[in-house]
Design a protein around this motif. Structure first.
Motif, PDB file in Angstrom:
ATOM      1  N   MET A  99      55.317   4.558  23.810  1.00 31.61           N
ATOM      2  CA  MET A  99      54.996   5.474  22.708  1.00 31.61           C
ATOM      3  C   MET A  99      54.766   6.863  23.281  1.00 31.61           C
ATOM      4  N   ARG A 100      54.831   7.865  22.395  1.00 34.08           N
ATOM      5  CA  ARG A 100      54.519   9.221  22.834  1.00 34.08           C
ATOM      6  C   ARG A 100      53.091   9.591  22.430  1.00 34.08           C
ATOM      7  N   VAL A 101      52.486  10.410  23.256  1.00 30.62           N
ATOM      8  CA  VAL A 101      51.111  10.835  22.996  1.00 30.62           C
ATOM      9  C   VAL A 101      51.048  12.350  23.074  1.00 30.62           C
ATOM     10  N   ARG A 102      49.987  12.922  22.487  1.00 26.64           N
ATOM     11  CA  ARG A 102      49.709  14.336  22.672  1.00 26.64           C
ATOM     12  C   ARG A 102      48.464  14.410  23.538  1.00 26.64           C
ATOM     13  N   VAL A 103      48.548  15.139  24.639  1.00 22.38           N
ATOM     14  CA  VAL A 103      47.427  15.191  25.579  1.00 22.38           C
ATOM     15  C   VAL A 103      47.205  16.620  26.053  1.00 22.38           C
ATOM     16  N   PRO A 104      45.954  16.931  26.427  1.00 21.98           N
ATOM     17  CA  PRO A 104      45.669  18.275  26.942  1.00 21.98           C
ATOM     18  C   PRO A 104      46.195  18.425  28.362  1.00 21.98           C
ATOM     19  N   LEU A 105      46.703  19.632  28.660  1.00 19.30           N
ATOM     20  CA  LEU A 105      47.276  19.858  29.980  1.00 19.30           C
ATOM     21  C   LEU A 105      46.903  21.244  30.473  1.00 19.30           C
ATOM     22  N   GLY A 106      46.587  21.337  31.746  1.00 17.05           N
ATOM     23  CA  GLY A 106      46.320  22.631  32.372  1.00 17.05           C
ATOM     24  C   GLY A 106      44.928  23.146  32.062  1.00 17.05           C
ATOM     25  N   PRO A 107      44.596  24.296  32.662  1.00 11.34           N
ATOM     26  CA  PRO A 107      43.244  24.847  32.496  1.00 11.34           C
ATOM     27  C   PRO A 107      42.927  25.180  31.032  1.00 11.34           C
ATOM     28  N   SER A 108      43.975  25.553  30.249  1.00 10.31           N
ATOM     29  CA  SER A 108      43.694  25.927  28.863  1.00 10.31           C
ATOM     30  C   SER A 108      43.685  24.700  27.946  1.00 10.31           C
ATOM     31  N   ASP A 109      43.981  23.527  28.516  1.00  5.32           N
ATOM     32  CA  ASP A 109      44.016  22.291  27.722  1.00  5.32           C
ATOM     33  C   ASP A 109      44.947  22.376  26.519  1.00  5.32           C
ATOM     34  N   ARG A 110      46.078  23.035  26.733  1.00  3.43           N
ATOM     35  CA  ARG A 110      47.056  23.065  25.636  1.00  3.43           C
ATOM     36  C   ARG A 110      47.592  21.663  25.413  1.00  3.43           C
ATOM     37  N   LEU A 111      47.762  21.282  24.137  1.00  2.36           N
ATOM     38  CA  LEU A 111      48.245  19.931  23.868  1.00  2.36           C
ATOM     39  C   LEU A 111      49.755  19.858  24.093  1.00  2.36           C
ATOM     40  N   ARG A 112      50.169  18.809  24.808  1.00  3.12           N
ATOM     41  CA  ARG A 112      51.584  18.629  25.109  1.00  3.12           C
ATOM     42  C   ARG A 112      51.994  17.203  24.763  1.00  3.12           C
ATOM     43  N   VAL A 113      53.288  17.061  24.464  1.00  2.00           N
ATOM     44  CA  VAL A 113      53.799  15.725  24.161  1.00  2.00           C
ATOM     45  C   VAL A 113      54.277  15.067  25.450  1.00  2.00           C
ATOM     46  N   GLY A 114      53.887  13.826  25.641  1.00  4.55           N
ATOM     47  CA  GLY A 114      54.335  13.085  26.813  1.00  4.55           C
ATOM     48  C   GLY A 114      54.616  11.633  26.452  1.00  4.55           C
ATOM     49  N   TYR A 115      55.286  10.935  27.355  1.00  6.09           N
ATOM     50  CA  TYR A 115      55.581   9.514  27.164  1.00  6.09           C
ATOM     51  C   TYR A 115      54.556   8.676  27.910  1.00  6.09           C
ATOM     52  N   CYS A 116      54.000   7.692  27.234  1.00  7.03           N
ATOM     53  CA  CYS A 116      53.122   6.739  27.916  1.00  7.03           C
ATOM     54  C   CYS A 116      54.012   5.693  28.591  1.00  7.03           C
ATOM     55  N   VAL A 117      53.982   5.652  29.934  1.00  8.51           N
ATOM     56  CA  VAL A 117      54.874   4.719  30.643  1.00  8.51           C
ATOM     57  C   VAL A 117      54.117   3.558  31.276  1.00  8.51           C
ATOM     58  N   ALA A 118      52.779   3.609  31.262  1.00 11.64           N
ATOM     59  CA  ALA A 118      52.011   2.464  31.762  1.00 11.64           C
ATOM     60  C   ALA A 118      50.609   2.533  31.177  1.00 11.64           C
ATOM     61  N   LEU A 119      49.989   1.359  31.036  1.00 10.80           N
ATOM     62  CA  LEU A 119      48.588   1.282  30.610  1.00 10.80           C
ATOM     63  C   LEU A 119      47.841   0.457  31.649  1.00 10.80           C
ATOM     64  N   MET A 120      46.691   0.961  32.083  1.00 16.37           N
ATOM     65  CA  MET A 120      45.938   0.247  33.121  1.00 16.37           C
ATOM     66  C   MET A 120      44.493   0.172  32.679  1.00 16.37           C
ATOM     67  N   HIS A 121      43.780  -0.880  33.079  1.00 12.15           N
ATOM     68  CA  HIS A 121      42.362  -0.851  32.757  1.00 12.15           C
ATOM     69  C   HIS A 121      41.527  -0.680  34.019  1.00 12.15           C
ATOM     70  N   GLU A 122      42.144  -0.031  34.975  1.00  9.79           N
ATOM     71  CA  GLU A 122      41.399   0.287  36.184  1.00  9.79           C
ATOM     72  C   GLU A 122      41.751   1.695  36.619  1.00  9.79           C
ATOM     73  N   HIS A 123      40.750   2.396  37.112  1.00  9.08           N
ATOM     74  CA  HIS A 123      41.007   3.730  37.637  1.00  9.08           C
ATOM     75  C   HIS A 123      39.820   4.095  38.505  1.00  9.08           C
ATOM     76  N   PRO A 124      40.024   4.720  39.659  1.00 10.83           N
ATOM     77  CA  PRO A 124      38.889   5.019  40.536  1.00 10.83           C
ATOM     78  C   PRO A 124      37.833   5.880  39.854  1.00 10.83           C
ATOM     79  N   GLN A 125      38.281   6.917  39.142  1.00  8.51           N
ATOM     80  CA  GLN A 125      37.269   7.781  38.517  1.00  8.51           C
ATOM     81  C   GLN A 125      37.629   8.092  37.080  1.00  8.51           C
ATOM     82  N   PRO A 126      37.499   7.077  36.220  1.00  7.04           N
ATOM     83  CA  PRO A 126      37.968   7.262  34.846  1.00  7.04           C
ATOM     84  C   PRO A 126      37.232   8.377  34.120  1.00  7.04           C
ATOM     85  N   GLN A 127      35.978   8.638  34.505  1.00  6.54           N
ATOM     86  CA  GLN A 127      35.213   9.632  33.749  1.00  6.54           C
ATOM     87  C   GLN A 127      35.758  11.043  33.969  1.00  6.54           C
ATOM     88  N   GLN A 128      36.495  11.209  35.078  1.00  9.85           N
ATOM     89  CA  GLN A 128      37.025  12.553  35.343  1.00  9.85           C
ATOM     90  C   GLN A 128      38.334  12.825  34.602  1.00  9.85           C
TER      91      GLN A 128
END
Ligand code: ADP
Ligand code: ZN
Length: 764
Positions: free
Chosen positions: A57-86
């Protein structure tokens, strides 16, 4: 889209979203941007989207210092990440269904690597623009039953109208708009509003399809033919793989008219009867109503994906295919990405066709992608041709593909007789040359007088490909491409065949002003004029891209020929393929040399294929056909093999030649083209790129070779200077990773374009 969940999703315990969040669980989406920075970026998925988001599916996510929303493709889903809060959070989900199945996503990743192309570019190349933009759809509010509506309804006092509306909604297969529901239940909007107020019905915003493709009724069902012994043997081999549900590649090498299509049809019937779907790739030119008719009469609903579909139609078909409502998808190269939920078989007809190669990024070859998809989905792939590509033939010889042969025409008629005519002997050197040699004219006259039909091939459109002044020798060239301009008498223009630059045809030389400018060389318009002059009693029809500009004109031309209103069909390679007309007793090839001397290692192969294909148009009825091939070099071994219709001999000779030079299929080739508006700068970048690649080659693949850089055969195109070099590596050494690493480190300025074409088909 198929509701196949990616494996990651299945790992999730089925806990309500808020509980998982409270337990500190995370869900991380890996996102790629089609327009934006390269690479993969991770985002936290907010709990509210956990049950909705899926890979593809495609998502809209913030990108860059200005957090402009961009469209991207979700290519994987994981339930693990070293620092998810960041991680930043996914802002919005764009699709309610994945645009690609997990297998297609995997295929796209393979393509990105194989064709040295950014992964998001591959994704955008696979998913039709109309699907991405939601073409033919608009936002609408639809109604559905609220959870627990049934129990609630039994406790409430409802009017008859309200009950009726509720029943209609409950039995509808899809959510309905309020007006639709009112119409279906035969009531006004008032009872529906009441149902909403009572909390029995709730509203939802969705994108609804507005335009649909009109479905014609299916043609009368046709029964399969009783297969000939050879067809039966081929079919048995394919059916065995189908029954065992395993991947295997078959090369169906059958002469023209030997019944290959019948083999496909019967194999596909097996696939369809087990509830699965088949994809059939054919050259664009074969995507005709007749093809649809032939397949629908045998197999039911067919999606015919031709290039004249609108975005909305294409996106409608895509949805039908994804829902499994289409048994067979027939299309040109991009049909290999059809999102069939349960693929059973892939067929690539005329597998040698160079049109299966895409000429802009992603520069994939649909036959190779078909092989890979077949492997990924565990289904058989059938490649069919009368003149297999040397790649496929070699793979069959090596035992990678299973060779199935059909050596006889269905009606047991012999192949047509092919004779070479030496133009050096029959053309008078001083008189204005005729395109039709006396032997060809005589044969035409004889066939036409007996009520037969003639096909003439000349692989050059226009009137004459050279415009030259006899006084000063000036040749007219395109100012942007440095290519000879072709005279088109019909429109009275001179035209560049690469960039469409055109000028009114001059009556005087632009250099010296001499009034006797001349048009040299042979084109289809000139052939047409000569045929009309020499055979005034017969109707001739020209088929080339100039004459066939309107959609449907190709179809009309063929029908006129079929009905016999036209006796002479002449044209470019457009007429060489697939035509099956019993009264064509003679095929004439005006100049067999045109393609033979191009600076391309596949020139021989193409010439051989074209001659055998066009020869196959003759003698499909009850009489042996005759093919006359005019050439200035009839002693050329390729022409000799083609005249004898000796595929094996041709293939052995040509393969030996390729092996000596290390060309495909004995190695991999990549072509790097560097172009820019200033010749010096383009050349400098080409040299720098070549330098780096050559250093890398020396370190990693010492047997590899680098040829160039040199000006490309089309050294100037559309105002850009073009240089190229080729990299050749032996055997199975994968070349793409090396190229990717090396060229990625180069950062040319914007006006310099660097194009990588892996295993190119077009060498100009
Ligand atoms: P190819 O695809 O190899 O050019 P086709 O499958 O189009 O050949 O077959 C050529 C012609 O022979 C078609 O008109 C087809 O309907 C007919 N045909 C094919 N197989 C049989 C068969 N087993 N018996 C009778 N006719 C057949
Ligand atoms: Zn041009």
């Amino acid at each position: 889209m198929a509701k196949s969940r990616s494996p990651q999703r299945l790992l999730f315990p089925r806990l309500p979203a808020w509980e998982r969040d409270a337990q500190g669980e995370v869900l991380v989406a890996r996102v790629l941007f089609p327009r934006g920075p390269q690479g993969q970026f991770d985002y936290r998925v907010p709990p509210g989207l956990w049950d909705k988001i899926e890979v593809g599916m495609r998502v809209r996510v913030p990108l860059g210092p200005s957090d402009r929303l961009r469209v991207g493709y979700c290519v994987a889903l994981m339930h693990e990440h070293p620092q998810p809060q960041q991680l930043k959070e996914v802002a919005q989900l764009l699709d309610s269904q994945p645009l690609l199945t997990p297998q297609l996503l995997e295929l796209s990743q393979w393509m990105a690597r194989r064709y040295v192309c950014p992964w998001p570019t591959v994704l955008e190349g696979m998913i039709p623009a109309g699907v991405r933009s939601g073409s033919g759809k608009r936002w609408a509010t639809v109604l559905e039953l609220a959870p627990g509506a049934r129990e609630k309804a039994s406790k409430l006092q409802l009017s008859r109208k309200q009950l009726l509306a509720l029943e209609h909604l409950a039995s509808a297969s899809e959510p309905m708009r309020a007006e639709e529901l009112a119409r279906a239940a035969g009531c006004t909007l008032a009872p529906i509003r009441a149902l909403r107020q009572k909390g029995l019905v709730r509203a939802r915003r969705v994108r609804l399809r507005t335009a649909v493709v009109e479905q014609k009724p299916l043609p009368a069902r046709q029964e399969p033919f009783e297969p000939t012994p050879q067809q039966r043997q081929a079919l048995e081999a394919i059916l065995q793989a189908l029954r065992q549900r395993r991947h295997e590649v078959f090369l169906l090498h059958g002469i023209t008219g030997s019944g290959k299509t019948e083999v496909y049809l019967q194999a596909i019937a097996h696939v369809v009867s087990s509830g699965r779907q088949a994809i059939v790739l054919v050259p664009e030119i074969s995507l005709t109503p007749q093809t649809r008719q032939r397949f629908e009469a045998r197999l039911g609903r067919v999606a015919l994906l031709h290039s004249h579909l609108s975005d909305a139609q294409r996106s409608w078909y895509w949805e039908q295919i994804a829902r499994g409502q289409v048994n067979v998808v027939i299309g040109a190269r991009s049909a290999i990405f059809a999102p069939t939920p349960q693929l059973g078989l892939i067929v690539v007809d005329e597998e040698h066709e160079s049109s299966f190669k895409q000429e802009n990024a992603p520069r994939y070859h649909a036959r190779e992608v078909a092989l890979r998809r077949g492997q990924l989905e565990g289904v058989p792939v059938v490649l069919g041709s009368a003149t297999p590509s040397l790649e496929s033939y070699h793979a069959a010889q090596q035992g990678h593909f299973r060779l199935l042969r059909l050596t006889q025409r269905i009606n047991r008629l012999p192949l047509p007789q092919v004779k070479l005519i030496d133009l050096r002997l029959v053309l008078h050197p001083h008189r204005a040359s005729s395109l039709l040699s006396p032997p060809l004219q005589n044969a035409m006259r004889e066939v036409l007088q007996e009520g037969g039909q003639v096909i003439l091939l000349l692989n050059r459109r226009g009137y004459s490909p050279h415009v030259q002044c006899p006084a000063c020798g000036h040749t007219m060239q395109c100012p942007h491409c440095e290519i000879s301009l072709t005279y088109h008498r019909q429109d009275a223009v001179v035209l560049c065949h690469y960039c469409q630059y055109e000028l009114p045809a001059p009556s005087r030389c632009v250099e010296c002003g001499f009034a006797g400018i001349r048009f040299f060389g042979w084109g289809t318009q000139r052939l047409e004029a000569e045929v009309q002059r020499r055979f005034p009693g017969y109707r001739a029809l020209r088929m080339d891209t100039d004459a066939m500009r309107r959609p449907g004109s190709h179809q009309q031309a063929l029908e006129a020929f079929q009905r016999g209103e036209v006796q002479i069909l002449l044209g470019t390679q457009m007429i060489a393929k697939g035509l099956d007309f019993p009264r064509v007793h003679l095929v004439g090839v005006i100049n067999a040399d045109t393609a033979l001397h191009l600076p391309d290692f596949r020139a021989s192969e193409r010439t051989f294929q074209l001659l055998v294909q066009v020869a196959g148009r003759a003698g499909r009825g009850d009489r042996r056909g005759l093919v006359l091939v005019q050439s200035f070099t009839p002693e050329h071994p390729v022409l000799q093999c083609a005249a004898a219709q000796q595929y094996e001999q041709f293939a052995q000779t040509e393969l030996k030649h390729r092996q000596e030079l290390g060309y495909p299929p004995f190695g991999h080739l990549a072509r790097v083209v560097v172009r820019g508006p200033v010749a010096q700068r383009a050349l400098a970048w080409a040299q720098q790129a070549a330098q780096r690649v050559s250093e890398e080659l020396r370190a990693q693949v010492p047997q590899g070779r680098l040829l160039g850089p040199a000006p490309a055969p089309l050294a100037r195109l559309r105002g850009h200077y073009r240089f190229h070099f080729q990299v050749l590596v032996p055997g199975e050494v994968p070349l793409w990773d090396l190229l990717d690493q090396t060229l990625r480190s180069l950062k040319p300025p914007e006006e310099i374009h660097l194009i990588v074409d892996v295993d190119p088909v077009n060498m100009l």
